[in-house]
Design an enzyme around this catalytic site. Structure first.
Site, PDB file in Angstrom:
ATOM      1  N   GLN A  51      32.854 -52.862 -51.688  1.00  0.00           N
ATOM      2  CA  GLN A  51      32.316 -51.755 -50.885  1.00  0.00           C
ATOM      3  C   GLN A  51      31.320 -50.664 -51.601  1.00  0.00           C
ATOM      4  OE1 GLN A  51      35.980 -50.966 -48.259  1.00  0.00           O
ATOM      5  NE2 GLN A  51      34.286 -50.830 -46.969  1.00  0.00           N
ATOM      6  N   LEU A 112      34.399 -48.387 -43.349  1.00  0.00           N
ATOM      7  CA  LEU A 112      33.229 -47.283 -44.187  1.00  0.00           C
ATOM      8  C   LEU A 112      31.980 -48.390 -44.290  1.00  0.00           C
ATOM      9  CD1 LEU A 112      35.622 -45.639 -46.557  1.00  0.00           C
ATOM     10  CD2 LEU A 112      34.604 -44.582 -44.533  1.00  0.00           C
ATOM     11  N   GLU A 154      41.671 -54.272 -46.460  1.00  0.00           N
ATOM     12  CA  GLU A 154      41.024 -54.068 -47.892  1.00  0.00           C
ATOM     13  C   GLU A 154      41.065 -55.466 -48.732  1.00  0.00           C
ATOM     14  OE1 GLU A 154      39.179 -51.635 -48.153  1.00  0.00           O
ATOM     15  OE2 GLU A 154      39.902 -50.470 -46.379  1.00  0.00           O
ATOM     16  N   HIS A 157      38.238 -57.665 -47.631  1.00  0.00           N
ATOM     17  CA  HIS A 157      37.165 -57.348 -48.140  1.00  0.00           C
ATOM     18  C   HIS A 157      36.946 -57.919 -49.545  1.00  0.00           C
ATOM     19  CE1 HIS A 157      35.097 -54.357 -45.800  1.00  0.00           C
ATOM     20  NE2 HIS A 157      36.091 -53.468 -45.744  1.00  0.00           N
TER      21      HIS A 157
END
Length: 186
Positions: A51, A112, A154, A157
Site C-alpha cells: 500500500q 486506506l 492485510e 494485500h
C-alpha cells in the site's frame, strides 16, 4: 520514522504479489516503523507494504487492547471506554496464514487504499498465522474477531487482493467506479 504516501485504486501496484523478506536489517525495521506511523496518521488499523509501493511481505496493525466486555455496559459507557483503547501494535514479516476456521463472520471492512468506501465481507472468524516479528522471533498467533479480520485483510494485500474482491461483482464495480472518479479528480 516518516509518513509514507498510501497509494489508492486503480494503482496497479496494489495487485502485485509481494516478495518475501530474506534479510531482516535496519532497512526492514525502518520500513515497519514508517508503516506504523503512516497507518496511525491515516487513522487505520492495518497497513501492508504494497500500500506504500514497497514490494515486501510485511504488514503492521493495531486493533488496540480492549480490556472490557461490551455486553456489560451501556452505549455511553462503551463509547467512553473505546476512546481510551490501549495501543497494541503488531509488526509481521512474511506472515503466512496456516489455519482458517470454517465458521464465517461478516464484518464491515474499509481500506486506506480505497478511503471512504466500506462493504460487508465474510471471512473465517478465527485464524492461526505464522510470522517473524521485528526481533527476528518466529511467532505463531491465534486470532479471532477484529484482529483475525485485520490479519486476513492485510495478508490479502500482500497477495494482490483487495477487500472488494470478496464482494459481489456489481458492488465491487460500483465502489471502484465511484472511488476512481473521486481519486483521479483530487
Amino acid at each position: 520514522m516518516s509518513i509514507r504516501e498510501i497509494i489508492r485504486v486503480p494503482n496497479p501496484f496494489l495487485k502485485i504479489v509481494a516478495k518475501p523478506v530474506n534479510i531482516i536489517n535496519d532497512s526492514i525495521l525502518g520500513l515497519l516503523d514508517d508503516m506504523l506511523e503512516t497507518m496511525y496518521n491515516a487513522n487505520g488499523i492495518g497497513l501492508a507494504a504494497t500500500q506504500i509501493s514497497e514490494n515486501k511481505r510485511v504488514i503492521v496493525m493495531d486493533c488496540g487492547k480492549v480490556d472490557f466486555n461490551q455486553d456489560d455496559m451501556t452505549e455511553e459507557e462503551y463509547n467512553d471506554k473505546i476512546k481510551n483503547i490501549e495501543p497494541q501494535p503488531i509488526k509481521m514479516i512474511n506472515p503466512k496464514i496456516i489455519h482458517l476456521s470454517s465458521n464465517l463472520t461478516e464484518r464491515e471492512e474499509g481500506c486506506l487504499s480505497i478511503p471512504g468506501y466500506n462493504a460487508q465481507v465474510k471471512r473465517p472468524n478465527t485464524i492461526k498465522v505464522n510470522y517473524i516479528d521485528e526481533n527476528k522471533n518466529d511467532i505463531t498467533l491465534e486470532a479471532d474477531g477484529l484482529l483475525a479480520t485485520c490479519i486476513q485483510h492485510e495478508v490479502d494485500h500482500l497477495n494482490g487482493v483487495l477487500f472488494i474482491d470478496h464482494i459481489s461483482r456489481l458492488k465491487r464495480e460500483i465502489i471502484l467506479r465511484k472511488a476512481i472518479k473521486e481519486f483521479t479528480t483530487d
